[in-house]
Design a protein around this motif. Structure first.
Motif, PDB file in Angstrom:
ATOM      1  N   ARG A 156       0.834  -1.201   0.000  1.00  0.00           N
ATOM      2  CA  ARG A 156       0.000   0.000   0.000  1.00  0.00           C
ATOM      3  C   ARG A 156       0.866   1.247   0.000  1.00  0.00           C
ATOM      4  O   ARG A 156       1.758   1.396   0.832  1.00  0.00           O
ATOM      5  CB  ARG A 156      -0.910   0.020   1.229  1.00  0.00           C
ATOM      6  N   LEU A 197       1.345   5.236   0.710  1.00  0.00           N
ATOM      7  CA  LEU A 197       0.835   6.074   1.790  1.00  0.00           C
ATOM      8  C   LEU A 197       1.321   7.505   1.580  1.00  0.00           C
ATOM      9  O   LEU A 197       2.440   7.865   1.954  1.00  0.00           O
ATOM     10  CB  LEU A 197       1.323   5.538   3.141  1.00  0.00           C
ATOM     11  N   VAL A 210      -2.903  11.837   4.242  1.00  0.00           N
ATOM     12  CA  VAL A 210      -3.190  11.304   5.581  1.00  0.00           C
ATOM     13  C   VAL A 210      -3.698  12.449   6.456  1.00  0.00           C
ATOM     14  O   VAL A 210      -3.035  13.473   6.587  1.00  0.00           O
ATOM     15  CB  VAL A 210      -1.946  10.660   6.205  1.00  0.00           C
ATOM     16  N   ARG A 238      -0.800   8.991  11.082  1.00  0.00           N
ATOM     17  CA  ARG A 238      -0.830   7.547  11.277  1.00  0.00           C
ATOM     18  C   ARG A 238      -0.928   6.865   9.910  1.00  0.00           C
ATOM     19  O   ARG A 238      -1.969   6.876   9.279  1.00  0.00           O
ATOM     20  CB  ARG A 238      -2.010   7.161  12.173  1.00  0.00           C
ATOM     21  N   TYR A 239       0.151   6.278   9.464  1.00  0.00           N
ATOM     22  CA  TYR A 239       0.168   5.590   8.178  1.00  0.00           C
ATOM     23  C   TYR A 239      -0.385   4.169   8.317  1.00  0.00           C
ATOM     24  O   TYR A 239      -1.301   3.777   7.621  1.00  0.00           O
ATOM     25  CB  TYR A 239       1.594   5.537   7.622  1.00  0.00           C
ATOM     26  N   VAL A 240       0.225   3.407   9.196  1.00  0.00           N
ATOM     27  CA  VAL A 240      -0.193   2.026   9.450  1.00  0.00           C
ATOM     28  C   VAL A 240      -0.299   1.891  10.962  1.00  0.00           C
ATOM     29  O   VAL A 240       0.715   1.971  11.657  1.00  0.00           O
ATOM     30  CB  VAL A 240       0.836   1.026   8.884  1.00  0.00           C
ATOM     31  N   GLN A 252      -5.485  -0.141  12.066  1.00  0.00           N
ATOM     32  CA  GLN A 252      -6.795   0.060  11.461  1.00  0.00           C
ATOM     33  C   GLN A 252      -6.591   0.442   9.995  1.00  0.00           C
ATOM     34  O   GLN A 252      -5.545   0.955   9.613  1.00  0.00           O
ATOM     35  CB  GLN A 252      -7.585   1.148  12.179  1.00  0.00           C
ATOM     36  N   GLU A 253      -7.588   0.182   9.191  1.00  0.00           N
ATOM     37  CA  GLU A 253      -7.606   0.535   7.754  1.00  0.00           C
ATOM     38  C   GLU A 253      -6.635  -0.317   6.940  1.00  0.00           C
ATOM     39  O   GLU A 253      -7.014  -0.891   5.934  1.00  0.00           O
ATOM     40  CB  GLU A 253      -7.333   2.025   7.547  1.00  0.00           C
ATOM     41  N   ILE A 254      -5.386  -0.407   7.341  1.00  0.00           N
ATOM     42  CA  ILE A 254      -4.407  -1.231   6.643  1.00  0.00           C
ATOM     43  C   ILE A 254      -4.004  -2.367   7.566  1.00  0.00           C
ATOM     44  O   ILE A 254      -3.509  -2.136   8.674  1.00  0.00           O
ATOM     45  CB  ILE A 254      -3.174  -0.408   6.226  1.00  0.00           C
ATOM     46  N   GLU A 255      -4.201  -3.607   7.124  1.00  0.00           N
ATOM     47  CA  GLU A 255      -3.911  -4.753   7.965  1.00  0.00           C
ATOM     48  C   GLU A 255      -2.451  -5.181   7.803  1.00  0.00           C
ATOM     49  O   GLU A 255      -1.923  -5.231   6.695  1.00  0.00           O
ATOM     50  CB  GLU A 255      -4.839  -5.920   7.610  1.00  0.00           C
ATOM     51  N   GLN A 315       3.609  -1.325  12.726  1.00  0.00           N
ATOM     52  CA  GLN A 315       2.900  -0.049  12.675  1.00  0.00           C
ATOM     53  C   GLN A 315       3.933   1.057  12.487  1.00  0.00           C
ATOM     54  O   GLN A 315       5.040   0.977  13.031  1.00  0.00           O
ATOM     55  CB  GLN A 315       2.111   0.198  13.957  1.00  0.00           C
TER      56      GLN A 315
END
Length: 272
Positions: free
Chosen positions: A135, A137, A142, A160-162, A165-168, A173
Protein backbone atom coordinates in the motif's frame (compact mmCIF):
# COMPACT_ATOMS: atom_id res chain seq x y z
CA UNK A 1 26.25 -3.70 6.00
CA UNK A 2 24.13 -4.70 8.98
CA UNK A 3 24.78 -4.51 12.71
CA UNK A 4 23.23 -6.67 15.44
CA UNK A 5 21.99 -5.33 18.80
CA UNK A 6 21.00 -7.64 21.65
CA UNK A 7 18.18 -6.95 24.10
CA UNK A 8 19.07 -5.00 27.23
CA UNK A 9 17.46 -5.08 30.69
CA UNK A 10 16.32 -1.78 32.24
CA UNK A 11 19.02 -1.98 34.90
CA UNK A 12 21.68 -1.75 32.20
CA UNK A 13 20.52 1.74 31.26
CA UNK A 14 20.51 2.91 34.86
CA UNK A 15 24.20 2.17 35.34
CA UNK A 16 25.40 2.86 31.78
CA UNK A 17 27.79 5.56 30.66
CA UNK A 18 26.78 7.84 27.81
CA UNK A 19 28.93 5.76 25.47
CA UNK A 20 27.21 2.58 26.68
CA UNK A 21 23.77 4.06 26.00
CA UNK A 22 24.77 5.18 22.52
CA UNK A 23 26.24 1.78 21.68
CA UNK A 24 23.10 -0.05 22.82
CA UNK A 25 20.27 2.21 21.66
CA UNK A 26 21.46 4.85 19.14
CA UNK A 27 21.53 4.03 15.42
CA UNK A 28 23.61 6.78 13.84
CA UNK A 29 25.04 5.57 10.53
CA UNK A 30 22.10 4.48 8.38
CA UNK A 31 22.31 6.99 5.52
CA UNK A 32 25.42 6.60 3.36
CA UNK A 33 25.42 7.50 -0.33
CA UNK A 34 25.26 4.46 -2.59
CA UNK A 35 24.61 2.00 0.25
CA UNK A 36 21.91 0.17 2.14
CA UNK A 37 22.69 -0.06 5.84
CA UNK A 38 20.76 -1.73 8.61
CA UNK A 39 20.66 -2.59 12.29
CA UNK A 40 19.01 -5.76 13.57
CA UNK A 41 17.69 -5.53 17.11
CA UNK A 42 16.63 -8.59 19.07
CA UNK A 43 13.84 -6.43 20.51
CA UNK A 44 10.90 -7.77 18.43
CA UNK A 45 13.47 -8.89 15.81
CA UNK A 46 13.13 -5.55 14.02
CA UNK A 47 15.47 -4.35 11.26
CA UNK A 48 16.04 -0.58 11.03
CA UNK A 49 17.60 0.58 7.77
CA UNK A 50 18.48 3.36 5.38
CA UNK A 51 18.99 3.34 1.60
CA UNK A 52 20.54 6.22 -0.37
CA UNK A 53 20.51 5.17 -4.06
CA UNK A 54 22.25 8.16 -5.67
CA UNK A 55 22.42 7.65 -9.43
CA UNK A 56 22.03 3.88 -9.23
CA UNK A 57 19.57 1.31 -7.95
CA UNK A 58 19.86 -0.44 -4.61
CA UNK A 59 18.21 -3.73 -3.73
CA UNK A 60 16.93 -4.47 -0.25
CA UNK A 61 19.61 -6.86 1.04
CA UNK A 62 18.74 -10.34 2.24
CA UNK A 63 21.41 -10.19 4.98
CA UNK A 64 21.14 -13.95 5.04
CA UNK A 65 23.75 -14.42 7.76
CA UNK A 66 21.55 -12.44 10.17
CA UNK A 67 17.99 -13.05 8.91
CA UNK A 68 18.49 -16.67 7.85
CA UNK A 69 16.61 -16.40 4.55
CA UNK A 70 17.48 -15.87 0.88
CA UNK A 71 15.26 -12.77 0.68
CA UNK A 72 14.79 -9.99 3.24
CA UNK A 73 11.01 -10.28 3.14
CA UNK A 74 10.76 -14.06 2.95
CA UNK A 75 9.34 -14.00 6.48
CA UNK A 76 9.00 -10.27 7.05
CA UNK A 77 6.91 -7.19 6.25
CA UNK A 78 8.31 -3.73 5.55
CA UNK A 79 7.55 -0.07 6.11
CA UNK A 80 9.37 2.59 4.06
CA UNK A 81 9.35 6.39 4.37
CA UNK A 82 11.30 8.73 2.10
CA UNK A 83 13.22 11.32 4.13
CA UNK A 84 14.86 12.91 1.09
CA UNK A 85 13.67 14.28 -2.26
CA UNK A 86 11.36 12.33 -4.58
CA UNK A 87 12.37 8.81 -5.51
CA UNK A 88 10.95 5.39 -6.31
CA UNK A 89 10.55 2.10 -4.53
CA UNK A 90 10.14 -0.88 -6.86
CA UNK A 91 8.14 -3.79 -5.41
CA UNK A 92 8.03 -6.96 -7.52
CA UNK A 93 8.50 -4.85 -10.65
CA UNK A 94 5.87 -2.23 -9.76
CA UNK A 95 7.21 1.30 -9.28
CA UNK A 96 5.92 3.51 -6.47
CA UNK A 97 6.90 7.18 -6.40
CA UNK A 98 7.53 8.53 -2.91
CA UNK A 99 7.90 12.24 -2.25
CA UNK A 100 9.29 13.62 0.99
CA UNK A 101 7.70 11.84 4.00
CA UNK A 102 5.55 9.62 1.77
CA UNK A 103 5.38 6.03 2.96
CA UNK A 104 4.92 2.52 1.63
CA UNK A 105 3.85 -0.72 3.29
CA UNK A 106 5.20 -3.88 1.65
CA UNK A 107 3.87 -7.33 2.50
CA UNK A 108 5.75 -10.54 3.15
CA UNK A 109 7.45 -12.29 0.23
CA UNK A 110 8.16 -9.29 -2.02
CA UNK A 111 11.40 -8.15 -3.63
CA UNK A 112 12.23 -4.45 -3.15
CA UNK A 113 14.66 -1.97 -4.68
CA UNK A 114 15.25 1.78 -4.33
CA UNK A 115 16.01 4.53 -6.86
CA UNK A 116 16.24 8.33 -6.79
CA UNK A 117 19.26 10.61 -7.15
CA UNK A 118 18.32 12.76 -4.15
CA UNK A 119 16.10 10.32 -2.29
CA UNK A 120 16.89 8.77 1.08
CA UNK A 121 14.70 5.91 2.26
CA UNK A 122 14.24 4.94 5.89
CA UNK A 123 12.78 1.48 6.43
CA UNK A 124 11.78 -0.88 9.21
CA UNK A 125 10.97 -4.58 8.85
CA UNK A 126 9.54 -7.06 11.33
CA UNK A 127 8.59 -10.76 11.31
CA UNK A 128 5.24 -11.48 9.62
CA UNK A 129 2.94 -14.47 9.96
CA UNK A 130 0.84 -13.61 6.89
CA UNK A 131 1.02 -11.70 3.62
CA UNK A 132 -0.87 -8.44 3.14
CA UNK A 133 -1.06 -6.17 0.06
CA UNK A 134 1.46 -3.45 -0.68
CA UNK A 135 0.00 0.00 0.00
CA UNK A 136 1.25 3.47 -0.96
CA UNK A 137 0.83 6.07 1.79
CA UNK A 138 0.84 9.71 0.68
CA UNK A 139 1.79 12.11 3.46
CA UNK A 140 -0.43 14.80 1.93
CA UNK A 141 -3.47 12.51 1.97
CA UNK A 142 -3.19 11.30 5.58
CA UNK A 143 -5.44 13.29 7.93
CA UNK A 144 -3.28 14.29 10.91
CA UNK A 145 -4.36 14.04 14.53
CA UNK A 146 -3.69 17.26 16.45
CA UNK A 147 -1.91 16.70 19.76
CA UNK A 148 -0.55 18.92 22.52
CA UNK A 149 -0.67 22.70 22.70
CA UNK A 150 1.46 25.73 21.96
CA UNK A 151 1.24 26.72 25.62
CA UNK A 152 2.86 23.44 26.65
CA UNK A 153 5.43 23.66 23.80
CA UNK A 154 4.32 20.22 22.56
CA UNK A 155 1.92 21.04 19.70
CA UNK A 156 2.31 18.41 17.01
CA UNK A 157 0.56 16.61 14.15
CA UNK A 158 0.37 12.81 14.23
CA UNK A 159 0.23 11.16 10.80
CA UNK A 160 -0.83 7.55 11.28
CA UNK A 161 0.17 5.59 8.18
CA UNK A 162 -0.19 2.03 9.45
CA UNK A 163 -1.68 1.80 12.93
CA UNK A 164 -3.79 -1.31 13.32
CA UNK A 165 -6.79 0.06 11.46
CA UNK A 166 -7.61 0.53 7.75
CA UNK A 167 -4.41 -1.23 6.64
CA UNK A 168 -3.91 -4.75 7.97
CA UNK A 169 -0.44 -5.97 8.94
CA UNK A 170 1.02 -8.78 10.99
CA UNK A 171 2.77 -6.71 13.66
CA UNK A 172 4.19 -3.58 12.05
CA UNK A 173 2.90 -0.05 12.68
CA UNK A 174 4.49 3.22 11.59
CA UNK A 175 3.87 6.87 10.84
CA UNK A 176 5.24 10.40 11.17
CA UNK A 177 4.84 13.07 13.82
CA UNK A 178 5.61 16.68 12.85
CA UNK A 179 6.38 19.18 15.61
CA UNK A 180 4.74 22.59 15.13
CA UNK A 181 6.93 25.66 14.75
CA UNK A 182 7.61 27.09 18.19
CA UNK A 183 7.06 23.79 19.99
CA UNK A 184 9.89 21.50 21.05
CA UNK A 185 8.51 18.48 22.94
CA UNK A 186 7.43 15.18 21.42
CA UNK A 187 5.41 12.45 23.16
CA UNK A 188 5.14 14.49 26.33
CA UNK A 189 3.86 13.51 28.83
CA UNK A 190 5.37 10.14 27.87
CA UNK A 191 4.04 6.61 28.01
CA UNK A 192 5.06 2.95 28.05
CA UNK A 193 3.84 -0.06 26.10
CA UNK A 194 5.01 -3.33 27.57
CA UNK A 195 4.01 -5.51 24.61
CA UNK A 196 5.78 -3.56 21.85
CA UNK A 197 9.15 -2.12 20.95
CA UNK A 198 9.22 1.30 19.28
CA UNK A 199 11.91 2.96 17.19
CA UNK A 200 12.13 6.70 16.58
CA UNK A 201 14.04 8.22 13.64
CA UNK A 202 14.43 11.99 13.90
CA UNK A 203 14.33 13.85 10.58
CA UNK A 204 14.17 17.33 9.06
CA UNK A 205 16.52 18.85 11.64
CA UNK A 206 18.82 21.69 10.61
CA UNK A 207 22.53 20.92 10.60
CA UNK A 208 23.18 22.56 13.98
CA UNK A 209 20.00 21.38 15.71
CA UNK A 210 19.70 18.38 18.03
CA UNK A 211 17.00 16.40 19.78
CA UNK A 212 17.49 15.45 23.43
CA UNK A 213 15.77 12.07 23.58
CA UNK A 214 14.63 10.81 26.99
CA UNK A 215 14.68 7.08 27.69
CA UNK A 216 14.64 4.67 30.63
CA UNK A 217 12.19 3.59 33.29
CA UNK A 218 10.14 6.32 34.99
CA UNK A 219 12.16 7.66 37.89
CA UNK A 220 15.43 6.48 36.29
CA UNK A 221 15.51 8.36 32.99
CA UNK A 222 18.57 9.02 30.87
CA UNK A 223 19.01 10.94 27.64
CA UNK A 224 20.67 10.69 24.23
CA UNK A 225 21.52 13.59 21.92
CA UNK A 226 20.53 12.90 18.29
CA UNK A 227 21.32 14.59 14.99
CA UNK A 228 19.23 14.63 11.83
CA UNK A 229 18.42 11.14 10.45
CA UNK A 230 19.54 9.30 13.56
CA UNK A 231 17.35 6.67 15.20
CA UNK A 232 16.91 5.34 18.71
CA UNK A 233 15.62 1.93 19.83
CA UNK A 234 13.08 2.11 22.66
CA UNK A 235 12.51 -1.25 24.40
CA UNK A 236 9.18 -1.96 26.11
CA UNK A 237 10.43 -0.88 29.56
CA UNK A 238 11.52 2.57 28.37
CA UNK A 239 9.73 5.86 27.91
CA UNK A 240 10.40 7.59 24.59
CA UNK A 241 10.15 11.34 24.53
CA UNK A 242 12.30 14.30 23.65
CA UNK A 243 12.83 17.98 23.01
CA UNK A 244 14.50 19.67 20.06
CA UNK A 245 16.55 22.82 19.69
CA UNK A 246 14.70 23.63 16.44
CA UNK A 247 11.95 22.33 14.19
CA UNK A 248 11.90 18.62 13.41
CA UNK A 249 9.77 15.56 12.75
CA UNK A 250 10.17 11.94 13.70
CA UNK A 251 9.22 8.60 12.20
CA UNK A 252 7.83 6.12 14.70
CA UNK A 253 7.65 2.40 14.08
CA UNK A 254 6.40 -0.34 16.40
CA UNK A 255 6.25 -4.11 16.44
CA UNK A 256 5.22 -6.63 19.06
CA UNK A 257 2.58 -9.04 20.19
CA UNK A 258 -0.10 -6.35 20.41
CA UNK A 259 -1.03 -4.09 17.49
CA UNK A 260 -3.74 -2.05 19.21
CA UNK A 261 -2.45 1.48 18.75
CA UNK A 262 -3.93 2.82 22.00
CA UNK A 263 -2.53 -0.02 24.13
CA UNK A 264 -0.21 2.09 26.27
CA UNK A 265 0.32 3.19 29.87
CA UNK A 266 0.55 6.97 30.43
CA UNK A 267 3.37 8.18 32.66
CA UNK A 268 2.70 11.23 34.80
CA UNK A 269 5.32 13.98 34.89
CA UNK A 270 5.55 13.53 38.69
CA UNK A 271 6.68 9.93 38.11
CA UNK A 272 9.68 10.98 36.04
Amino acid sequence: MIQVRYSSPPSSAETATTADLRDAFLVDDLFVAGEVRGTYTHDERMVIGGAVPGTGQLDLPAWTDVLGADSHLARRELGVINVGAAGHVVVDGEKFELDHLDGLYVGRGSEVSFTGADAAFYFVSAPAHATYPTRALSHAEVEPVALGSAQAANERSLFRYVWGQEIETSVLQFGVTVIADGSVWNTFPPHLHERRTEVYCYVDLAEDDRVFHLMGRPGETRHLVLRNREAVISPPWSIHSGAGTGSYAFIWAMAGENNTYTDLVPVAVDDL
